[in-house]
Design a protein around this motif. Structure first.
Motif, short mmCIF file in Angstrom:
data_model
loop_
_atom_site.label_atom_id
_atom_site.label_comp_id
_atom_site.label_asym_id
_atom_site.label_seq_id
_atom_site.Cartn_x
_atom_site.Cartn_y
_atom_site.Cartn_z
N GLU A 128 -4.48 -9.18 3.51
CA GLU A 128 -4.06 -8.96 4.55
C GLU A 128 -2.49 -8.39 4.61
OE1 GLU A 128 -4.81 -12.72 6.74
OE2 GLU A 128 -5.72 -11.47 8.40
N ARG A 129 -1.96 -7.63 5.97
CA ARG A 129 -0.63 -7.40 5.83
C ARG A 129 0.45 -8.45 6.43
NH1 ARG A 129 0.64 -2.02 6.56
NH2 ARG A 129 2.95 -1.73 7.61
N ARG B 197 3.40 -2.19 -2.80
CA ARG B 197 3.08 -3.00 -1.68
C ARG B 197 4.02 -3.57 -0.98
NH1 ARG B 197 0.92 -6.34 -5.95
NH2 ARG B 197 1.83 -8.38 -5.95
N PHE B 198 5.21 -3.67 -1.41
CA PHE B 198 6.54 -4.08 -0.97
C PHE B 198 7.16 -3.18 -0.34
CE2 PHE B 198 6.23 -8.79 -2.04
CZ PHE B 198 5.60 -8.59 -3.08
N SER B 199 7.58 -3.10 0.98
CA SER B 199 8.53 -2.16 1.56
C SER B 199 9.32 -2.68 2.69
CB SER B 199 7.72 -1.25 2.23
OG SER B 199 7.04 -1.56 3.50
N GLY B 200 10.35 -2.27 2.68
CA GLY B 200 11.41 -2.65 3.58
C GLY B 200 11.92 -1.62 4.71
N ILE C 49 4.52 -6.57 3.21
CA ILE C 49 3.83 -6.49 2.17
C ILE C 49 2.23 -6.14 2.53
CG2 ILE C 49 2.94 -7.88 0.16
CD1 ILE C 49 4.82 -10.11 1.17
N SER C 50 1.85 -4.74 2.04
CA SER C 50 1.04 -4.04 2.81
C SER C 50 -0.38 -4.81 2.54
CB SER C 50 0.86 -2.82 2.36
OG SER C 50 0.44 -2.66 1.05
N SER C 51 -0.64 -5.29 1.39
CA SER C 51 -1.97 -5.95 1.11
C SER C 51 -1.92 -7.07 0.20
CB SER C 51 -3.04 -5.02 0.37
OG SER C 51 -4.06 -5.64 0.22
N LEU C 52 -1.84 -8.38 0.70
CA LEU C 52 -1.34 -9.62 -0.01
C LEU C 52 -2.23 -9.85 -1.10
CD1 LEU C 52 -0.47 -11.98 3.05
CD2 LEU C 52 1.11 -11.24 0.89
#
Lengths: 107, 118
Positions: free
Chosen positions: A17-18, A61-64, A75-78
């Motif tokens: 999940e996101r 997957r981490f973006s700010g 976090i795009s896909s945990l």
């Protein structure tokens, strides 16, 4: 003092999940927000600096995003290893301040 | 590899003193600002103090101003935090980190526990 308010306090999601974490500043900090991840029993580590730049070795997957007073860590896909507390921090003005943290739990 | 190793934590009575050290290696210590951050048990992160690369500028949180003193020895590659007039509420894990001011905190040491209790 610049107060950083993080929400939600806790986020409980399943793998894949996101996750969307918020950090709101009491006054403009420009782009000068950083995000840190802290796992139990470990020191924090820098994830994102200057609002949107990934630190060395941080997965894509981490973006700010954000500027001014409103910032988001996504976090795009945990993954299971993303279970941690996440803190935002500003370095625009002294005293340097941290938000209260968001705990991400993986179901 | 950059390494920061804190030491000096322990149990101290209220009103007592303690000096923390942070030994740095793997980078040119004298080029970088350094910082102390603390975390009370079960709580969030609190910035405590920062010092610029030369030691000529220091900054403190209001909660420790007048009681704590940050310093550094660029020949020994070591950061210090002298803590006087300690209070129960100073109980925390104290982390040193590279950075402060214009640089983000990266990396961090593993922390040292300070317990203030009678």
């Amino acid at each position: 003092e610049i107060v950083l308010t993080q929400s939600p306090a806790t986020l409980s999601l399943s793998p894949g999940e996101r996750a969307t974490l918020s950090c709101r500043a009491s006054q403009s900090v420009g782009k000068y927000i950083g995000w840190y991840q802290q796992k139990p029993g470990q020191a924090p580590r820098l994830l994102i600096y200057d609002a949107s730049n990934r630190a060395t070795g941080i997965p894509a997957r981490f973006s700010g995003s954000g500027s001014g007073t409103d910032f988001t860590l996504t976090i795009s896909s945990l993954e299971p290893e993303d279970s941690a507390v996440y803190y935002c921090q500003q370095r625009t003005k002294w005293p340097l301040t941290f938000g209260g943290g968001t705990k991400v739990e993986i179901k | 590899e950059v390494q920061l190793l804190e030491s000096g934590g322990g149990l101290v009575q209220p009103g007592g003193s303690l000096r923390l050290s942070c030994a740095a290696s793997g980078f040119t210590f004298s080029n970088y600002a350094m910082t102390w951050v603390r975390q009370a048990p079960g709580k969030g992160l609190e910035w405590v103090s920062s010092i610029n690369n030369s030691g000529g500028s220091t900054y403190y949180a209001d909660s420790v101003k007048g009681r704590f003193t940050i310093s550094r020895d660029n020949f020994k590659n070591t950061l210090y935090l002298q803590m006087d007039s300690l209070r129960v509420e100073d109980t925390a894990v104290y982390y040193c980190a590279e950075g402060g001011g214009s640089k983000w905190f990266d990396p961090w040491g593993q922390g040292t526990l300070v317990t203030v209790s009678s």
